[in-house]
Design an enzyme around this catalytic site. Sequence first.
Site, PDB file in Angstrom:
ATOM      1  N   GLY A  40      -8.098   2.097  -9.222  1.00 26.41           N
ATOM      2  CA  GLY A  40      -9.549   2.109  -9.185  1.00 26.41           C
ATOM      3  C   GLY A  40     -10.034   0.995  -8.279  1.00 26.41           C
ATOM      4  O   GLY A  40      -9.267   0.433  -7.517  1.00 26.41           O
ATOM      5  N   ARG A  83       0.868  -1.187   0.000  1.00 22.21           N
ATOM      6  CA  ARG A  83       0.000   0.000   0.000  1.00 22.21           C
ATOM      7  C   ARG A  83       0.899   1.229   0.000  1.00 22.21           C
ATOM      8  O   ARG A  83       1.576   1.515   0.992  1.00 22.21           O
ATOM      9  CB  ARG A  83      -0.922   0.000   1.226  1.00 22.21           C
ATOM     10  CG  ARG A  83      -2.021   1.053   1.114  1.00 22.21           C
ATOM     11  CD  ARG A  83      -3.088   0.838   2.198  1.00 22.21           C
ATOM     12  NE  ARG A  83      -4.268   1.646   1.914  1.00 22.21           N
ATOM     13  CZ  ARG A  83      -4.494   2.859   2.399  1.00 22.21           C
ATOM     14  NH1 ARG A  83      -3.596   3.407   3.194  1.00 22.21           N
ATOM     15  NH2 ARG A  83      -5.603   3.509   2.095  1.00 22.21           N
ATOM     16  N   GLY A  84       0.901   1.932  -1.105  1.00 20.59           N
ATOM     17  CA  GLY A  84       1.836   3.034  -1.310  1.00 20.59           C
ATOM     18  C   GLY A  84       1.813   4.095  -0.239  1.00 20.59           C
ATOM     19  O   GLY A  84       2.856   4.590   0.183  1.00 20.59           O
ATOM     20  N   GLU A  85       0.630   4.443   0.234  1.00 19.78           N
ATOM     21  CA  GLU A  85       0.512   5.504   1.240  1.00 19.78           C
ATOM     22  C   GLU A  85       1.242   5.132   2.537  1.00 19.78           C
ATOM     23  O   GLU A  85       1.695   5.994   3.278  1.00 19.78           O
ATOM     24  CB  GLU A  85      -0.968   5.768   1.549  1.00 19.78           C
ATOM     25  CG  GLU A  85      -1.747   6.324   0.366  1.00 19.78           C
ATOM     26  CD  GLU A  85      -3.243   6.370   0.665  1.00 19.78           C
ATOM     27  OE1 GLU A  85      -3.590   6.475   1.856  1.00 19.78           O
ATOM     28  OE2 GLU A  85      -4.039   6.291  -0.278  1.00 19.78           O
ATOM     29  N   ASP A  86       1.349   3.821   2.786  1.00 22.06           N
ATOM     30  CA  ASP A  86       1.964   3.361   4.043  1.00 22.06           C
ATOM     31  C   ASP A  86       3.475   3.194   3.933  1.00 22.06           C
ATOM     32  O   ASP A  86       4.211   3.563   4.858  1.00 22.06           O
ATOM     33  CB  ASP A  86       1.361   2.006   4.467  1.00 22.06           C
ATOM     34  CG  ASP A  86      -0.103   2.127   4.860  1.00 22.06           C
ATOM     35  OD1 ASP A  86      -0.596   3.264   4.950  1.00 22.06           O
ATOM     36  OD2 ASP A  86      -0.739   1.085   5.057  1.00 22.06           O
ATOM     37  N   THR A  87       3.928   2.586   2.849  1.00 24.87           N
ATOM     38  CA  THR A  87       5.320   2.119   2.839  1.00 24.87           C
ATOM     39  C   THR A  87       6.138   2.539   1.622  1.00 24.87           C
ATOM     40  O   THR A  87       7.316   2.171   1.520  1.00 24.87           O
ATOM     41  CB  THR A  87       5.361   0.572   2.919  1.00 24.87           C
ATOM     42  OG1 THR A  87       4.781   0.023   1.719  1.00 24.87           O
ATOM     43  CG2 THR A  87       4.605   0.058   4.120  1.00 24.87           C
ATOM     44  N   GLU A 109      -5.062  -7.588  -5.531  1.00 23.40           N
ATOM     45  CA  GLU A 109      -3.717  -8.075  -5.878  1.00 23.40           C
ATOM     46  C   GLU A 109      -3.401  -9.343  -5.098  1.00 23.40           C
ATOM     47  O   GLU A 109      -2.912 -10.321  -5.664  1.00 23.40           O
ATOM     48  CB  GLU A 109      -2.663  -7.010  -5.548  1.00 23.40           C
ATOM     49  CG  GLU A 109      -2.470  -5.966  -6.606  1.00 23.40           C
ATOM     50  CD  GLU A 109      -1.262  -5.076  -6.316  1.00 23.40           C
ATOM     51  OE1 GLU A 109      -0.998  -4.187  -7.136  1.00 23.40           O
ATOM     52  OE2 GLU A 109      -0.598  -5.253  -5.268  1.00 23.40           O
TER      53      GLU A 109
END
Length: 414
Positions: A59, A27-31, A93
């Site tokens: 999406g 999750r990009g926002e986290d790590t 995913e």
Amino acid sequence: MSFSTNEGSSFSSSTYHWNYDVFLSFRGEDTHNGFAGHLYKILYDKSFKIFIDNDLQRGEEISMELIKAIKSSMISIIIFSQNYAFSTWCLEELAEILECKKNGQVVLPVFNKVNPSEIRKQEGNFGVALTQQEKKFKNNIKKVLRWRAALKEVANLSTWHYEDGYPKYQFIQGIIKEVSSTKLNRTRLFVAKYPIGVDSHAKAVELLLDTKLNGVHIVGIHGLGGVGKTTIAKVVYNRVTDYFEGSSFLMNFRENSRTIRGIIKLQEKFLFEILGDKQSKVCNISKGINVIKERLSCKKVLLILDDVDKLDQIENLLGKCDWLANGSRVIITTRDKHVLTTLENDPLIYKVVDLDRHEALQLFSKHAFSNNEPEANYIQLTNQFISYASGLPLALQVIGSDLCEGNICQWESE
């Protein structure tokens, strides 16, 4: 039970090619600027080919492009963070990755400041997130149930658990070592320049292996020297290696096991190819057998022992073969059928027969003329050489290569 065939068919020497070594899911926002970013940088510096979905439009549903990338990756690394399950993209995913795991993809879960039990029990942030997902997809509850099942499954896998206070670089190096070992273990073998007549034999051996069945299966391939046993074993290895947690192809077993030191080297090579551990040293044969048993008995392995001529050669590596993990497979190539019939494990035995005349002509012509058939002036001489070789692939290859670019006089003299 013995099986044999002399049916010919076309064969492509190409094997499955992964587009990516690693698919990185997080999750990009986290790590993205933390753990995942560091891992990506080190993987990239080590020249691994990595897929990271930075540039894909996000999406509710993941794109076909992303699904294709997942399917064409050798390894998937999933980095779980506290807010991972709030992302439907990440959950989709994960579900796709675990589908690919069924077909041999290696999945490495990394728990970044998250306890795996929280995911397994679906408590804490993961419980909250999944409750939100159920409300969001109340008209498609099967989707959320699929995500729940995927999270439980992945939390039960062998995992990497990172917490604050542990040296991050050292932790990541452990993951890099695992990726390196996996890639080394899945490198395909070169089969032959012209593997004519091999495909039908390989298919027959693969059927005997039956990788979908439980239990431990041993398959013996026997036949004359030069008939193509090793080539067939290489093709089978390339086709089925991804179904196993580790694979090892020990070539020229008879030659390499003539001395005590040679046997010890074979034991160390087996350990290294399965575990990727260069530090696995063996001081004597008896200890080597026990080290192999202790370290590999929990792994589903594929082992090929090429050119065995005595039963004790097998016992020096595997003991009585009674410790192999469920699902493991062993292929033994030998000129001596007696080696196979005296095994306690009652192996299935496949006999390799000579090439038929059409295949022999094609193989000889490939080596002598780089074509499927001989030149007109050489037909009679070609037929003489083919008769002399008696359908043995090695003889046809050696004679054809020696005669390549020779004139008629040289052929007649030979």
